[in-house]
Design a protein around this motif. Structure first.
Motif, PDB file in Angstrom:
ATOM      1  N   ILE A 105      -9.718 -10.356 -10.775  1.00 36.76           N
ATOM      2  CA  ILE A 105     -11.128 -10.597 -10.449  1.00 36.76           C
ATOM      3  C   ILE A 105     -11.210 -11.568  -9.269  1.00 36.76           C
ATOM      4  CG2 ILE A 105     -13.309 -11.572 -11.289  1.00 36.76           C
ATOM      5  CD1 ILE A 105     -12.460 -10.446 -14.078  1.00 36.76           C
ATOM      6  N   GLN A 106     -10.432 -12.624  -9.316  1.00 30.06           N
ATOM      7  CA  GLN A 106     -10.400 -13.583  -8.207  1.00 30.06           C
ATOM      8  C   GLN A 106      -9.831 -12.929  -6.950  1.00 30.06           C
ATOM      9  OE1 GLN A 106      -7.821 -16.979  -8.704  1.00 30.06           O
ATOM     10  NE2 GLN A 106      -9.039 -18.217  -7.309  1.00 30.06           N
ATOM     11  N   ASN A 107      -8.785 -12.125  -7.092  1.00 31.18           N
ATOM     12  CA  ASN A 107      -8.202 -11.434  -5.933  1.00 31.18           C
ATOM     13  C   ASN A 107      -9.236 -10.548  -5.249  1.00 31.18           C
ATOM     14  OD1 ASN A 107      -5.773 -12.620  -6.551  1.00 31.18           O
ATOM     15  ND2 ASN A 107      -4.797 -10.775  -7.281  1.00 31.18           N
ATOM     16  N   ILE A 108      -9.998  -9.807  -6.049  1.00 29.96           N
ATOM     17  CA  ILE A 108     -11.024  -8.931  -5.478  1.00 29.96           C
ATOM     18  C   ILE A 108     -12.115  -9.755  -4.815  1.00 29.96           C
ATOM     19  CG2 ILE A 108     -12.854  -7.285  -6.075  1.00 29.96           C
ATOM     20  CD1 ILE A 108     -10.858  -6.210  -8.240  1.00 29.96           C
ATOM     21  N   TYR A 109     -12.543 -10.832  -5.471  1.00 31.12           N
ATOM     22  CA  TYR A 109     -13.603 -11.683  -4.913  1.00 31.12           C
ATOM     23  C   TYR A 109     -13.203 -12.230  -3.547  1.00 31.12           C
ATOM     24  CZ  TYR A 109     -16.955 -15.433  -4.343  1.00 31.12           C
ATOM     25  OH  TYR A 109     -17.924 -16.261  -3.838  1.00 31.12           O
ATOM     26  N   TYR A 110     -11.981 -12.699  -3.425  1.00 30.65           N
ATOM     27  CA  TYR A 110     -11.519 -13.282  -2.169  1.00 30.65           C
ATOM     28  C   TYR A 110     -10.919 -12.256  -1.210  1.00 30.65           C
ATOM     29  CZ  TYR A 110     -12.385 -17.886  -4.083  1.00 30.65           C
ATOM     30  OH  TYR A 110     -12.995 -18.989  -4.610  1.00 30.65           O
ATOM     31  N   GLY A 111     -10.975 -10.992  -1.577  1.00 26.70           N
ATOM     32  CA  GLY A 111     -10.452  -9.939  -0.701  1.00 26.70           C
ATOM     33  C   GLY A 111      -8.944  -9.968  -0.585  1.00 26.70           C
ATOM     34  N   ASP A 112      -8.276 -10.493  -1.587  1.00 27.45           N
ATOM     35  CA  ASP A 112      -6.817 -10.630  -1.556  1.00 27.45           C
ATOM     36  C   ASP A 112      -6.175  -9.521  -2.382  1.00 27.45           C
ATOM     37  OD1 ASP A 112      -4.310 -11.664  -1.084  1.00 27.45           O
ATOM     38  OD2 ASP A 112      -4.453 -13.160  -2.670  1.00 27.45           O
ATOM     39  N   THR A 113      -6.406  -8.287  -1.954  1.00 22.87           N
ATOM     40  CA  THR A 113      -5.882  -7.156  -2.718  1.00 22.87           C
ATOM     41  C   THR A 113      -5.117  -6.206  -1.803  1.00 22.87           C
ATOM     42  OG1 THR A 113      -7.958  -5.986  -2.414  1.00 22.87           O
ATOM     43  CG2 THR A 113      -7.705  -7.197  -4.470  1.00 22.87           C
ATOM     44  N   TRP A 114      -4.210  -6.717  -1.036  1.00 27.49           N
ATOM     45  CA  TRP A 114      -3.439  -5.905  -0.087  1.00 27.49           C
ATOM     46  C   TRP A 114      -2.368  -5.123  -0.820  1.00 27.49           C
ATOM     47  CZ3 TRP A 114      -5.699  -5.473   4.400  1.00 27.49           C
ATOM     48  CH2 TRP A 114      -6.547  -6.491   4.814  1.00 27.49           C
ATOM     49  N   LEU A 115      -2.793  -4.219  -1.684  1.00 26.36           N
ATOM     50  CA  LEU A 115      -1.850  -3.474  -2.510  1.00 26.36           C
ATOM     51  C   LEU A 115      -0.957  -2.565  -1.679  1.00 26.36           C
ATOM     52  CD1 LEU A 115      -4.241  -2.532  -5.435  1.00 26.36           C
ATOM     53  CD2 LEU A 115      -2.695  -4.491  -5.259  1.00 26.36           C
ATOM     54  N   ALA A 116      -1.494  -2.019  -0.585  1.00 29.94           N
ATOM     55  CA  ALA A 116      -0.708  -1.105   0.246  1.00 29.94           C
ATOM     56  C   ALA A 116       0.458  -1.817   0.937  1.00 29.94           C
ATOM     57  CB  ALA A 116      -1.606  -0.435   1.286  1.00 29.94           C
ATOM     58  N   GLU A 117       0.387  -3.127   1.046  1.00 35.49           N
ATOM     59  CA  GLU A 117       1.466  -3.880   1.687  1.00 35.49           C
ATOM     60  C   GLU A 117       2.611  -4.189   0.724  1.00 35.49           C
ATOM     61  OE1 GLU A 117      -0.153  -7.347   3.510  1.00 35.49           O
ATOM     62  OE2 GLU A 117      -1.121  -6.208   5.097  1.00 35.49           O
ATOM     63  N   ARG A 118       2.373  -4.002  -0.539  1.00 35.18           N
ATOM     64  CA  ARG A 118       3.422  -4.272  -1.517  1.00 35.18           C
ATOM     65  C   ARG A 118       4.374  -3.083  -1.560  1.00 35.18           C
ATOM     66  NH1 ARG A 118       0.822  -7.765  -6.296  1.00 35.18           N
ATOM     67  NH2 ARG A 118      -0.717  -8.835  -5.033  1.00 35.18           N
ATOM     68  N   MET A 119       5.628  -3.352  -1.391  1.00 32.29           N
ATOM     69  CA  MET A 119       6.643  -2.303  -1.367  1.00 32.29           C
ATOM     70  C   MET A 119       7.643  -2.565  -2.486  1.00 32.29           C
ATOM     71  SD  MET A 119       6.186  -0.074   0.960  1.00 32.29           S
ATOM     72  CE  MET A 119       4.425  -0.087   1.146  1.00 32.29           C
ATOM     73  N   PRO A 120       8.314  -1.515  -2.910  1.00 26.94           N
ATOM     74  CA  PRO A 120       9.341  -1.695  -3.935  1.00 26.94           C
ATOM     75  C   PRO A 120      10.416  -2.669  -3.453  1.00 26.94           C
ATOM     76  CG  PRO A 120       8.957   0.642  -3.513  1.00 26.94           C
ATOM     77  CD  PRO A 120       8.201  -0.118  -2.478  1.00 26.94           C
ATOM     78  N   GLU A 121      10.971  -3.409  -4.374  1.00 27.01           N
ATOM     79  CA  GLU A 121      12.023  -4.370  -4.041  1.00 27.01           C
ATOM     80  C   GLU A 121      13.354  -3.958  -4.655  1.00 27.01           C
ATOM     81  OE1 GLU A 121      10.609  -8.217  -5.185  1.00 27.01           O
ATOM     82  OE2 GLU A 121       8.790  -8.026  -3.996  1.00 27.01           O
ATOM     83  N   THR A 122      13.511  -2.672  -4.907  1.00 24.56           N
ATOM     84  CA  THR A 122      14.735  -2.199  -5.565  1.00 24.56           C
ATOM     85  C   THR A 122      15.857  -2.006  -4.547  1.00 24.56           C
ATOM     86  OG1 THR A 122      14.179   0.138  -5.299  1.00 24.56           O
ATOM     87  CG2 THR A 122      13.338  -0.970  -7.269  1.00 24.56           C
ATOM     88  N   ASP A 123      17.073  -2.031  -5.058  1.00 18.67           N
ATOM     89  CA  ASP A 123      18.235  -1.768  -4.203  1.00 18.67           C
ATOM     90  C   ASP A 123      18.185  -0.342  -3.665  1.00 18.67           C
ATOM     91  OD1 ASP A 123      19.232  -4.314  -4.558  1.00 18.67           O
ATOM     92  OD2 ASP A 123      20.534  -3.741  -6.232  1.00 18.67           O
ATOM     93  N   GLU A 124      17.748   0.598  -4.500  1.00 20.34           N
ATOM     94  CA  GLU A 124      17.647   1.991  -4.066  1.00 20.34           C
ATOM     95  C   GLU A 124      16.721   2.126  -2.855  1.00 20.34           C
ATOM     96  OE1 GLU A 124      16.543   6.369  -5.932  1.00 20.34           O
ATOM     97  OE2 GLU A 124      15.601   4.581  -6.789  1.00 20.34           O
ATOM     98  N   TYR A 125      15.572   1.472  -2.894  1.00 24.30           N
ATOM     99  CA  TYR A 125      14.610   1.539  -1.798  1.00 24.30           C
ATOM    100  C   TYR A 125      15.196   0.927  -0.521  1.00 24.30           C
ATOM    101  CZ  TYR A 125      10.217   0.974   0.773  1.00 24.30           C
ATOM    102  OH  TYR A 125       9.240   1.029   1.719  1.00 24.30           O
ATOM    103  N   LYS A 126      15.826  -0.230  -0.660  1.00 23.87           N
ATOM    104  CA  LYS A 126      16.431  -0.897   0.494  1.00 23.87           C
ATOM    105  C   LYS A 126      17.552  -0.052   1.103  1.00 23.87           C
ATOM    106  CE  LYS A 126      15.326  -5.469  -1.282  1.00 23.87           C
ATOM    107  NZ  LYS A 126      15.841  -6.677  -1.923  1.00 23.87           N
ATOM    108  N   THR A 127      18.345   0.597   0.253  1.00 22.14           N
ATOM    109  CA  THR A 127      19.427   1.457   0.732  1.00 22.14           C
ATOM    110  C   THR A 127      18.883   2.643   1.515  1.00 22.14           C
ATOM    111  OG1 THR A 127      20.839   0.809  -1.113  1.00 22.14           O
ATOM    112  CG2 THR A 127      21.400   2.863   0.011  1.00 22.14           C
TER     113      THR A 127
END
Length: 94
Positions: free
Chosen positions: A12-34
């Protein structure tokens, strides 16, 4: 970020402050990095001797990125609408 951390965020706070950059979050797995590393290596190997190919691959990547963005937006919207429908149906059943 694991599910527990995700659920503990104050959305709720994230939405209020516009802090919802979900598209910028990427997987942090070894498979993804490889996969990223392999893709980058392959790209450099392909284009190092042929600048014409580089231009064509860059165009291809741009179109692929645009296509992916359109699909991601559609899938997000569809998933969100489905979740809301499920919530509404569960409320109506009570």
């Amino acid at each position: 970020m694991d599910l527990k951390q995700w659920l503990e965020e104050d959305w709720i706070q994230n939405i209020y402050y516009g802090d919802t950059w979900l598209a910028e979050r990427m997987p942090e797995t070894d498979e993804y990095k490889t996969i990223l590393e392999k893709r980058e290596t392959l790209y450099h190997d392909l284009v190092k001797s042929n600048m014409n190919l580089k231009k064509e691959l860059d165009k291809y990547n741009e179109y692929s990125s645009q296509k992916g963005a359109i699909e991601s937006e559609f899938e997000f919207s569809l998933g969100f609408r489905t979740a809301v429908c499920l919530i509404m149906q569960s409320i109506e059943k009570k």
